[in-house]
Write a protein that holds these residues in place. Structure first.
Motif, PDB file in Angstrom:
ATOM      1  N   ILE A  48      63.108 -29.775  19.500  1.00  0.00           N
ATOM      2  CA  ILE A  48      64.088 -29.733  18.417  1.00  0.00           C
ATOM      3  C   ILE A  48      63.700 -28.587  17.500  1.00  0.00           C
ATOM      4  O   ILE A  48      62.621 -28.594  16.908  1.00  0.00           O
ATOM      5  N   LYS A  56      65.981 -30.968  10.702  1.00  0.00           N
ATOM      6  CA  LYS A  56      65.345 -31.247  11.991  1.00  0.00           C
ATOM      7  C   LYS A  56      64.553 -32.555  11.971  1.00  0.00           C
ATOM      8  O   LYS A  56      64.607 -33.335  12.917  1.00  0.00           O
ATOM      9  N   SER A  57      63.811 -32.778  10.886  1.00  0.00           N
ATOM     10  CA  SER A  57      62.969 -33.980  10.820  1.00  0.00           C
ATOM     11  C   SER A  57      63.810 -35.247  10.756  1.00  0.00           C
ATOM     12  O   SER A  57      63.490 -36.252  11.404  1.00  0.00           O
ATOM     13  N   THR A  60      65.215 -35.747  14.179  1.00  0.00           N
ATOM     14  CA  THR A  60      64.159 -36.244  15.062  1.00  0.00           C
ATOM     15  C   THR A  60      63.927 -37.737  14.843  1.00  0.00           C
ATOM     16  O   THR A  60      63.779 -38.507  15.802  1.00  0.00           O
ATOM     17  N   ALA A  78      54.923 -32.835  15.692  1.00  0.00           N
ATOM     18  CA  ALA A  78      55.673 -32.230  14.595  1.00  0.00           C
ATOM     19  C   ALA A  78      54.874 -31.064  14.024  1.00  0.00           C
ATOM     20  O   ALA A  78      53.755 -31.239  13.553  1.00  0.00           O
ATOM     21  N   ASP A  93      56.597 -33.520   7.804  1.00  0.00           N
ATOM     22  CA  ASP A  93      57.455 -34.130   8.823  1.00  0.00           C
ATOM     23  C   ASP A  93      57.059 -35.580   9.097  1.00  0.00           C
ATOM     24  O   ASP A  93      57.900 -36.432   9.358  1.00  0.00           O
ATOM     25  N   GLU A 142      58.961 -31.046  17.603  1.00  0.00           N
ATOM     26  CA  GLU A 142      59.779 -30.480  16.523  1.00  0.00           C
ATOM     27  C   GLU A 142      59.085 -29.247  15.983  1.00  0.00           C
ATOM     28  O   GLU A 142      57.956 -29.314  15.482  1.00  0.00           O
TER      29      GLU A 142
END
Length: 317
Positions: A48, A56-57, A60, A78, A93, A142
């Motif tokens: 990701i 993004k986090s 995810t 992460a 993250d 990520e």
């Protein structure tokens, strides 16, 4: 029992300890990784990636939840940026995914980039292998917020999800070049913002212009609002469709070959550099060579050639 033996039995503490040793560059970690490697190759790896602020986090976090509802175990790597001044990283993250901390079917490991470019940490591939050997079914990587040329994730993940968001200004500029080529699935997150439909259209136009060859995967564009979990089910469907395509087309085996080649090449470069560098320190040639280059007594290209010849000669004696 070795750390590797304990990890193969599912011991979380041993896995965490080995991951720390890997990230710290401990030589002992290599011996454990050698034992684990034959047990890798079973997990499905999802990347990701996308620019900072794309969500993004949060995305995810929702993908973890979706796969847990499917009964899959999920491990997450992460990546957070490391300060070039202090060397520290906030590792924020993990905070956003903290609600999964009590779930035995989820393991989240945060890493700092430590100056490594490309959106990943230098130890990402090895830590993914630890998760894989343990038997985690889904591994999510990520990346740190990336730009157009920070696309290492494509060499690590089977499926790369590129997250975009409306309102970044010039949407075409934000998604062109390397980022466009690595996306297997595109997610336009925060799709409740104005211009979300425009961002989707821009992406679809760029994909059309790139025009994947016949029989190749055509990257879909999915609108999501991760904070409300909107679009997550469709995103998972597209990820799994890409997985099925890789298997049915035979591209999965080709990917594994390329991934192995990249990992081997990176390990070889690191090993050769350490070996040559140790020779330079052992006979105090490093400072002398740098001073000679600075005084223009030798050019840096010839200096490198001479050092390599000297190092290879030492290795054959």
């Amino acid at each position: 029992m070795s750390l590797a033996d304990k990890i193969l039995q599912g011991d979380i503490r041993s896995a965490a300890r080995l991951m720390r040793d890997i990230d710290d560059g401990m030589p002992s970690a290599t011996e454990e990784l050698k034992k684990l490697y034959p047990h890798t190759g079973r997990a499905y790896i999802i990347g990701i990636t996308g620019p900072p602020g794309a969500g993004k986090s949060t995305l995810t976090d929702k993908v973890i939840e979706a796969y847990r509802h499917k009964g899959k175990t999920v491990a997450v790597v992460a990546i957070d940026p490391t300060s070039p001044f202090t060397g520290g990283a906030i590792l924020g993250d993990r905070i956003r995914m903290n609600r999964h901390s009590s779930d035995d079917g989820v393991f989240i490991r945060s890493l700092g980039t430590r100056g490594h470019l490309g959106g990943l940490s230098n130890s990402t591939a090895d830590i993914v292998n630890v998760f894989d050997a343990m038997g985690w079914e889904i591994i999510i990587v990520e990346t740190v917020g990336v730009g157009q040329d920070e696309v290492e994730i494509v060499r690590t993940a089977h499926t790369s999800v590129v997250v975009s968001v409306p309102g970044l200004g010039d949407d075409i500029q934000a998604i062109k070049a390397g980022i466009l080529e690595i996306g297997d699935v595109f997610a336009v997150n925060k799709a409740d913002r104005p211009d979300a439909d425009r961002t989707v259209r821009d992406l679809e136009v760029m994909i059309e212009m790139n025009h994947p060859p016949e029989g190749k995967w055509w990257p879909p564009v999915v609108k999501t609002i991760a904070a409300r979990q909107d679009g997550i089910a469709e995103l998972i469907d597209k990820i799994e469709a890409h997985h099925a395509h890789l298997v049915q087309s035979g591209e999965l085996a080709h990917f594994e070959e390329n991934k192995s080649a990249t990992h081997f090449t990176e390990l070889l470069k690191d090993a050769l550099f350490r070996q040559v560098y140790s020779h330079l320190h052992a006979d105090n040639r490093l400072a002398e060579t740098i001073q000679a280059i600075a005084r223009r007594e030798v050019d840096p290209y010839s200096a490198v050639e001479q050092i390599l010849q000297h190092s290879l000669k030492l290795d054959t004696e």
